[in-house]
Design an enzyme around this catalytic site. Structure first.
Site, PDB file in Angstrom:
ATOM      1  N   THR A  22       0.655  -1.201   0.011  1.00  0.00           N
ATOM      2  CA  THR A  22      -0.051  -0.051   0.020  1.00  0.00           C
ATOM      3  C   THR A  22       0.854   1.219   0.042  1.00  0.00           C
ATOM      4  O   THR A  22       0.725   2.092  -0.763  1.00  0.00           O
ATOM      5  CB  THR A  22      -0.994  -0.130   1.274  1.00  0.00           C
ATOM      6  N   ARG A  54       7.975  -9.819  -1.133  1.00  0.00           N
ATOM      7  CA  ARG A  54       7.946 -11.021  -0.652  1.00  0.00           C
ATOM      8  C   ARG A  54       7.888 -11.956  -1.794  1.00  0.00           C
ATOM      9  O   ARG A  54       8.458 -13.048  -2.095  1.00  0.00           O
ATOM     10  CB  ARG A  54       6.921 -11.247   0.342  1.00  0.00           C
ATOM     11  N   GLU A 136       8.773   9.902   9.906  1.00  0.00           N
ATOM     12  CA  GLU A 136       7.672  10.874  10.079  1.00  0.00           C
ATOM     13  C   GLU A 136       6.571   9.931   9.676  1.00  0.00           C
ATOM     14  O   GLU A 136       5.436  10.446  10.214  1.00  0.00           O
ATOM     15  CB  GLU A 136       8.158  11.993   8.952  1.00  0.00           C
ATOM     16  N   ILE A 143       0.638  13.587   8.149  1.00  0.00           N
ATOM     17  CA  ILE A 143       0.968  14.909   9.057  1.00  0.00           C
ATOM     18  C   ILE A 143       2.177  15.047   9.228  1.00  0.00           C
ATOM     19  O   ILE A 143       2.935  14.407  10.209  1.00  0.00           O
ATOM     20  CB  ILE A 143       0.009  15.010  10.195  1.00  0.00           C
ATOM     21  N   GLU A 197      -3.849  -2.397   9.517  1.00  0.00           N
ATOM     22  CA  GLU A 197      -2.506  -3.098   9.540  1.00  0.00           C
ATOM     23  C   GLU A 197      -2.894  -4.372   8.836  1.00  0.00           C
ATOM     24  O   GLU A 197      -4.103  -4.823   8.768  1.00  0.00           O
ATOM     25  CB  GLU A 197      -1.941  -3.184  10.864  1.00  0.00           C
ATOM     26  N   LYS A 212       2.368   4.352  18.534  1.00  0.00           N
ATOM     27  CA  LYS A 212       2.594   5.755  18.072  1.00  0.00           C
ATOM     28  C   LYS A 212       2.572   6.582  19.303  1.00  0.00           C
ATOM     29  O   LYS A 212       3.410   7.452  19.343  1.00  0.00           O
ATOM     30  CB  LYS A 212       1.318   6.252  17.317  1.00  0.00           C
TER      31      LYS A 212
HETATM   32  N1  LIG Z   1      -1.148   1.539   5.227  1.00  0.00           N
HETATM   33  C1  LIG Z   1      -1.105   2.614   5.661  1.00  0.00           C
HETATM   34  O1  LIG Z   1      -1.939   3.616   5.872  1.00  0.00           O
HETATM   35  C2  LIG Z   1       0.413   2.898   6.755  1.00  0.00           C
HETATM   36  C3  LIG Z   1       0.423   4.144   7.245  1.00  0.00           C
HETATM   37  C4  LIG Z   1       1.590   4.451   8.086  1.00  0.00           C
HETATM   38  C5  LIG Z   1       2.439   3.688   8.247  1.00  0.00           C
HETATM   39  N2  LIG Z   1       2.193   2.380   7.655  1.00  0.00           N
HETATM   40  C6  LIG Z   1       3.271   1.368   7.856  1.00  0.00           C
HETATM   41  O2  LIG Z   1       4.001   1.218   6.915  1.00  0.00           O
HETATM   42  C7  LIG Z   1       4.641  -0.258   6.897  1.00  0.00           C
HETATM   43  C8  LIG Z   1       3.833  -0.965   5.655  1.00  0.00           C
HETATM   44  O3  LIG Z   1       2.331  -0.706   5.239  1.00  0.00           O
HETATM   45  P1  LIG Z   1       1.486  -1.251   3.943  1.00  0.00           P
HETATM   46  O4  LIG Z   1       0.037  -0.947   4.666  1.00  0.00           O
HETATM   47  O5  LIG Z   1       2.105  -0.875   2.934  1.00  0.00           O
HETATM   48  O6  LIG Z   1       1.633  -2.849   4.056  1.00  0.00           O
HETATM   49  P2  LIG Z   1       1.514  -3.797   2.972  1.00  0.00           P
HETATM   50  O7  LIG Z   1       1.010  -5.107   3.421  1.00  0.00           O
HETATM   51  O8  LIG Z   1       0.569  -3.241   1.961  1.00  0.00           O
HETATM   52  O9  LIG Z   1       2.888  -4.113   2.258  1.00  0.00           O
HETATM   53  C9  LIG Z   1       3.855  -4.952   2.821  1.00  0.00           C
HETATM   54  C10 LIG Z   1       5.031  -5.053   1.765  1.00  0.00           C
HETATM   55  O10 LIG Z   1       6.170  -5.853   2.309  1.00  0.00           O
HETATM   56  C11 LIG Z   1       6.332  -6.724   1.714  1.00  0.00           C
HETATM   57  N3  LIG Z   1       7.185  -7.981   2.308  1.00  0.00           N
HETATM   58  C12 LIG Z   1       6.441  -8.785   3.449  1.00  0.00           C
HETATM   59  N4  LIG Z   1       7.447  -9.598   3.935  1.00  0.00           N
HETATM   60  C13 LIG Z   1       8.478  -9.454   3.249  1.00  0.00           C
HETATM   61  C14 LIG Z   1       9.954 -10.078   3.115  1.00  0.00           C
HETATM   62  N5  LIG Z   1       9.974 -10.936   3.873  1.00  0.00           N
HETATM   63  N6  LIG Z   1      10.741  -9.679   2.196  1.00  0.00           N
HETATM   64  C15 LIG Z   1      10.421  -8.770   1.349  1.00  0.00           C
HETATM   65  N7  LIG Z   1       9.416  -7.940   1.436  1.00  0.00           N
HETATM   66  C16 LIG Z   1       8.360  -8.340   2.085  1.00  0.00           C
HETATM   67  C17 LIG Z   1       5.294  -7.309   0.723  1.00  0.00           C
HETATM   68  O11 LIG Z   1       5.717  -8.087  -0.160  1.00  0.00           O
HETATM   69  C18 LIG Z   1       4.721  -6.045   0.665  1.00  0.00           C
HETATM   70  O12 LIG Z   1       5.008  -5.511  -0.825  1.00  0.00           O
HETATM   71  C19 LIG Z   1       3.994  -0.852   8.036  1.00  0.00           C
HETATM   72  O13 LIG Z   1       5.046  -0.834   9.034  1.00  0.00           O
HETATM   73  C20 LIG Z   1       2.779  -0.008   8.436  1.00  0.00           C
HETATM   74  O14 LIG Z   1       2.650   0.044   9.747  1.00  0.00           O
HETATM   75  C21 LIG Z   1       1.180   2.168   7.045  1.00  0.00           C
HETATM   76  N1  LIG Z   2      -3.259   1.356  10.380  1.00  0.00           N
HETATM   77  C1  LIG Z   2      -2.970   2.665  10.692  1.00  0.00           C
HETATM   78  C2  LIG Z   2      -2.109   3.054   9.683  1.00  0.00           C
HETATM   79  C3  LIG Z   2      -1.510   4.431   9.872  1.00  0.00           C
HETATM   80  O1  LIG Z   2      -0.379   4.420  10.491  1.00  0.00           O
HETATM   81  C4  LIG Z   2      -3.985   3.428  11.010  1.00  0.00           C
HETATM   82  O2  LIG Z   2      -5.080   2.866  10.684  1.00  0.00           O
HETATM   83  O3  LIG Z   2      -4.029   4.422  11.343  1.00  0.00           O
HETATM   84 NA    NA Z   3       3.390  12.032  10.205  1.00  0.00          NA
END
Ligand SMILES: NC(=O)c1ccc[n+]([C@@H]2O[C@H](COP(=O)([O-])OP(=O)(O)OC[C@H]3O[C@@H](n4cnc5c(N)ncnc54)[C@H](O)[C@@H]3O)[C@@H](O)[C@H]2O)c1
Ligand SMILES: N[C@@H](CCO)C(=O)O
Ligand code: NA
Length: 440
Positions: A22, A54, A136, A143, A197, A212
């Protein structure tokens, strides 16, 4: 150690992107679409050296020559200057990032779960290698909040940080409140929109917000607070009755992270960090924060009250924060400087939740007869809890009794509720919730 390169010697800053889901997918898109502008702002081109996912075969949209499943190898590649980690979770990511930092690569991450447990180790590794650690995107998505805490407010004394820091639970509570939508269907929708998540229990049980809160408290109070120091309650137990009770009082329910600097009667300072559902007046600015939006209040001695508001989750908003960090790292590489290090000099103890002053709302269904109110009031008085307001209304042969307290230690309030629940005259404890903000 970073060194200043003469303009003619500068090569592109090379980025290893770990994770392309994402958030990572949006980072890859923006890096490519905005390459020219990013280069102009950073003072150097910023280019992908590799992308670890992955399952590389599941990404036909990405250049195949960049894809790998071997993140461990990619992070220490000689070609890489910066590692952008968007995989999430603690292991194996912790090992990859420590290896990257040890090899002198700077790190940009959105991984609050990891930072809330291991930021001390990560900062130590960054310091030893003269590398940067920016995050950040880990709190409140798009934000700008951590940079203001780490930099803009470094000259002030912050006393309180309070706000909505989880988009998924805010999306669910907003829908339950406004449309009466069910919990499960709203959670599915939040996952579909990319807010939740990978395991959404991290959101609904408050783990994400607690991580957080730990990061916020550490930065705001220049100390170390880990996720396990944060009192955590999620929204799984918030019922339609709670929302109904809130509505009757002109209030609504939000999941808040509250981090405070507390000084006891002997002048000893500590920090308190907690995440739990809270009833707030509908007139409160946080009550109007809907959907996946986040909003955080910061109170500081000299600055007074500040509010930060915007999109707290989702691919593109989170990628905005990641790219801002990436530009900062690239600028540091060009100029030969470094971003802020860990600031934990205050080393404050963490105050247990039971000793933290809170206020309660208690909504009861009681027998409608003389002396009931006196018995309930006596239970509060017996625990040293002062009552701020009582509202009684008749419902058939029963009465509805709503009590809102003044501040008292949380343990005293809990004991009072336990005692009240056992009173013969109390048929049901309909709703118990902490309250913030003044009543109108
Ligand atoms: N989605 C949100 O709104 C958001 C907001 C702020 C922070 N985050 C943080 O960002 C991070 C990613 O979130 P996301 O929503 O993009 O997750 P996601 O599940 O959409 O993506 C995770 C990615 O990691 C890869 N991955 C998983 N295991 C792996 C491995 N062993 N080797 C290589 N690649 C691997 C997957 O292939 C995938 O591309 C997390 O730490 C999450 O807490 C997400
Ligand atoms: N899962 C988190 C993503 C942003 O950190 C949320 O809903 O706020
Ligand atoms: Na921020």
């Amino acid at each position: 150690m970073n060194t200043v390169a003469a303009p003619e010697e500068r090569r592109a800053v090379k980025v290893a992107l770990l994770g392309c889901g994402t958030v990572g997918g949006e980072v890859a898109r923006l890096l490519s679409e905005q390459a020219g502008e990013l280069a102009a702002r950073a003072g150097v081109p910023v280019e992908l050296a590799g992308i670890a996912v992955r399952r590389p075969d599941k990404h036909p949209e990405l250049p195949p020559e960049l894809l790998t499943a071997d993140a461990e190898k990619l992070v220490t590649s000689d070609e890489v200057d910066v590692v952008v980690e968007l995989v999430g979770g603690i292991e194996p990511v912790r090992g990859w990032l420590l290896a990257a930092l040890k090899a002198g690569k700077s790190v940009v991450t959105a991984n609050k779960a990891l930072l809330a447990e291991h930021s001390a180790d990560l900062f130590e590794a960054a310091d030893a290698a003269g590398a940067d650690l920016y995050f950040e995107a880990a709190v409140a998505g798009a934000i700008p909040l951590l940079r203001p805490l780490r930099e803009s407010l470094a000259g002030d004394r912050i006393t309180r940080v309070m706000g909505i820091v989880n988009g998924t639970t805010n999306y669910i509570l907003s829908a339950m409140d406004s449309t009466g939508a069910g919990y499960a269907e709203t959670l599915d929708e939040a996952s579909r929109l990319g807010y939740a998540e990978a395991d959404p229990t991290a959101d609904v049980d408050g783990y994400d917000a607690a991580s957080k809160a730990a990061i916020l408290a550490s930065l705001a109070f220049h100390t170390r607070v880990t996720a396990s120091d944060v009192h955590r309650e999620g929204i799984a137990d918030v019922t339609a009755a709670d929302l109904g009770a809130a509505r009757m009082l002109g209030r609504t329910v939000k999941l808040l992270a509250i981090c405070e600097r507390v000084t006891d009667d002997d002048g000893v300072e500590s920090v308190s960090a907690r995440v739990h559902p809270v009833m707030i007046p509908r007139s409160h600015q946080l009550a109007g924060v809907g959907g996946a939006f986040n909003a955080v209040y910061v109170e500081a001695d000299a600055a007074g009250e500040l509010m930060f508001y915007g999109q707290g989750a989702g691919g593109a908003p989170t990628a905005s924060a990641v790219l801002g960090d990436l530009v900062a790292v690239a600028r540091n590489l060009v100029a030969g400087g470094r971003g802020p290090r860990e600031s934990a000099h205050a080393a404050l103890p963490v105050r247990p939740m039971g000793q933290t002053p809170t206020r309660y709302h208690v909504s009861l269904s009681v027998a409608d007869r003389a002396g009931v109110l006196a018995q309930v009031a006596q239970a509060f008085a017996g625990h040293g809890v002062s009552i701020a307001a009582v509202r009684q209304s008749d419902v058939g042969d029963r009465a509805s009794l709503v009590v809102v307290t003044h501040q008292a230690p949380d343990a005293a309030l809990q004991s009072t509720v336990d005692e009240i629940a056992k009173l013969d005259v109390v048929h049901e404890v309909v709703s118990v919730m902490r309250v913030e903000g003044e009543d109108q």
